[in-house]
Motif scaffolding. Structure first.
Motif, PDB file in Angstrom:
ATOM      1  N   GLU A   1     -16.732  -0.597  -3.900  1.00 14.56           N
ATOM      2  CA  GLU A   1     -17.215  -0.755  -5.267  1.00 14.56           C
ATOM      3  C   GLU A   1     -18.522   0.014  -5.395  1.00 14.56           C
ATOM      4  O   GLU A   1     -19.458  -0.218  -4.622  1.00 14.56           O
ATOM      5  CB  GLU A   1     -17.446  -2.228  -5.604  1.00 14.56           C
ATOM      6  CG  GLU A   1     -16.176  -3.003  -5.855  1.00 14.56           C
ATOM      7  CD  GLU A   1     -16.468  -4.392  -6.408  1.00 14.56           C
ATOM      8  OE1 GLU A   1     -16.226  -4.625  -7.610  1.00 14.56           O
ATOM      9  OE2 GLU A   1     -16.963  -5.229  -5.642  1.00 14.56           O
TER      10      GLU A   1
ATOM     11  N   ARG B   1     -19.012   0.162 -13.017  1.00 17.33           N
ATOM     12  CA  ARG B   1     -18.329   0.095 -11.734  1.00 17.33           C
ATOM     13  C   ARG B   1     -17.400   1.294 -11.514  1.00 17.33           C
ATOM     14  O   ARG B   1     -16.803   1.807 -12.449  1.00 17.33           O
ATOM     15  CB  ARG B   1     -17.462  -1.172 -11.642  1.00 17.33           C
ATOM     16  CG  ARG B   1     -18.182  -2.475 -11.875  1.00 17.33           C
ATOM     17  CD  ARG B   1     -17.183  -3.608 -12.042  1.00 17.33           C
ATOM     18  NE  ARG B   1     -17.808  -4.877 -12.397  1.00 17.33           N
ATOM     19  CZ  ARG B   1     -18.039  -5.863 -11.537  1.00 17.33           C
ATOM     20  NH1 ARG B   1     -17.674  -5.731 -10.273  1.00 17.33           N
ATOM     21  NH2 ARG B   1     -18.621  -6.979 -11.930  1.00 17.33           N
TER      22      ARG B   1
ATOM     23  N   TYR C   1     -14.180   1.987  -8.562  1.00 18.33           N
ATOM     24  CA  TYR C   1     -13.433   1.141  -7.631  1.00 18.33           C
ATOM     25  C   TYR C   1     -12.452   1.959  -6.807  1.00 18.33           C
ATOM     26  O   TYR C   1     -11.801   2.878  -7.314  1.00 18.33           O
ATOM     27  CB  TYR C   1     -12.659   0.065  -8.404  1.00 18.33           C
ATOM     28  CG  TYR C   1     -12.000  -0.958  -7.512  1.00 18.33           C
ATOM     29  CD1 TYR C   1     -12.766  -1.915  -6.853  1.00 18.33           C
ATOM     30  CD2 TYR C   1     -10.621  -0.963  -7.315  1.00 18.33           C
ATOM     31  CE1 TYR C   1     -12.182  -2.864  -6.026  1.00 18.33           C
ATOM     32  CE2 TYR C   1     -10.025  -1.900  -6.495  1.00 18.33           C
ATOM     33  CZ  TYR C   1     -10.805  -2.853  -5.842  1.00 18.33           C
ATOM     34  OH  TYR C   1     -10.218  -3.768  -5.024  1.00 18.33           O
TER      35      TYR C   1
ATOM     36  N   ALA D   1     -13.490   5.753  -5.675  1.00 21.63           N
ATOM     37  CA  ALA D   1     -14.375   5.020  -6.574  1.00 21.63           C
ATOM     38  C   ALA D   1     -15.186   5.971  -7.455  1.00 21.63           C
ATOM     39  O   ALA D   1     -15.380   5.721  -8.649  1.00 21.63           O
ATOM     40  CB  ALA D   1     -15.301   4.109  -5.769  1.00 21.63           C
TER      41      ALA D   1
END
Length: 362
Positions: free
Chosen positions: A254, A271, A273, A288
């Motif tokens: 993350e 965020r 991911y 991510a």
């Protein structure tokens, strides 16, 4: 024509036999076993499982052996085999918060509940060739090998308590299955994440690196990177509850990214991911970063024209099996096509020569 076809078949059979001979190598050297590949080339096995969309270390090891170490060819073999398997149902979403972590690090918080666990990593090695390995030297055992097995909350939850990071999306609808349905645009995030999980590691790494160099202004921190095993559960209708059917090793990343806010959202972190089979942390971090770059539209950011922001460009070119098939088909016979091109070029040259003579005469 019949003779030519038979001759082609014999040539192909000979090529297969030669390939098998090259694969085996010097017969005076002990043959490499599937077990050795599984246990000692685990990172290669993990990549084949991730990009092949099939979690089976033994089959991935066999594919690597059959492919002579060509991981893309091994991924092709695994995907082809997966299409032959029956489907009995779907497992429940895995709970990565209950992961038994072999490795858990954060670049954003030093002191974490449960602590930081370096685990098996190349991060602190000196990148010097170890000639003890060439001499089949024994390696010392690790002093401790205990995984963090209690419930381990995600680092981003600490930020979430203060409202400093966007809420993790919760969507109970069943996402599309990329292994059974072709990719279509526009692709929702669940589908994009599937495509990135099985995308070529090198391509994904290159796209992620481009975001760090300014092509999308994607300045990210690794909020948390964790590697470990999680149980896989499946609901049994006859029983009325779920049962554990096994466990898989996963790498989860993350990232925490800057976000200046919009008309509807206050300034906060966002965020990115990544979730990949096995110990595949470079791929998970890359995934991510690219995931966050592809979210520019839903976050109300500007399209800077960066390659990593173009979902169609990224997703349609990330699959190494599709790319390999299209690339390598040009080495197969194209005699008729080439002859047509050849005749066209000759005709154009002839016409150009005729025009030159006419102009000179004038």
């Amino acid at each position: 024509m019949y003779v030519a076809v038979k001759g082609g078949e014999r040539a192909i059979e000979n090529a297969h036999a030669w390939l098998a001979e090259e694969r085996r190598g010097d017969t005076s050297v002990a043959e490499l076993s599937v077990e050795q590949i599984r246990e000692q080339l685990a990172l290669a096995v993990n990549r084949v499982m991730a990009e092949g969309s099939l979690y089976d270390p033994d089959l991935a090891s066999l594919a690597i052996k059959q492919a002579r170490g060509d991981l893309i060819e091994a991924i092709f073999l695994i995907r082809a085999y997966r299409t032959t398997l029956p489907r009995f149902g779907a497992s429940l979403p895995v709970e990565t918060g209950k992961m038994a972590c072999d490795r858990r690090i954060s670049a954003t918080f030093k002191d974490l509940p449960g602590g930081q666990v370096l685990g098996p990593t190349f991060d602190y090695t000196h990148r010097l060739l170890d000639f003890k390995l060439a001499a089949d030297g024994e390696v010392p055992e690790a002093a401790t090998r205990e995984a963090v097995s209690s419930d381990v909350p995600h680092v981003t939850e600490f930020l979430n308590h203060e409202g400093l990071i966007e809420e993790a999306p919760h969507d109970d609808t069943t996402p599309p299955d990329l292994t059974r349905e072709p990719l279509e645009m526009p692709a929702e995030r669940a589908l994009r994440l599937q495509a990135l999980t099985r995308a070529d590691e090198g391509f994904t790494l290159g796209m992620a690196y481009s975001t760090q160099r300014g092509y999308a202004r994607n300045h990210a921190f690794v909020g948390e990177l964790r590697i470990g095993s999680v149980p896989v559960e499946m609901e049994i209708p006859e029983l009325g509850f779920s049962i554990e059917i096994g466990e898989v090793t996963l790498t989860e990343c993350e990232t925490v990214n800057q976000f200046t806010g919009s008309k509807s959202e206050p300034p906060q972190f966002t965020r990115g991911y990544g979730l990949v089979f096995g110990q595949t942390e470079r791929k998970a971090i890359s995934m991510a970063l690219v995931d966050r770059a592809l979210r520019w539209e839903e976050l109300g950011e500007e399209d800077e024209g960066a390659p990593a922001q173009d979902a169609e460009f990224v997703l349609y070119h990330a699959d190494n099996i599709q790319a390999t098939g299209f690339l390598e088909h040009i080495k197969l016979p194209h005699y008729v096509d080439f002859q047509a091109e050849l005749e066209l070029v000759r005709k154009l040259r002839e016409e150009a020569g005729t025009n030159s003579v006419s102009e000179a005469a004038e």
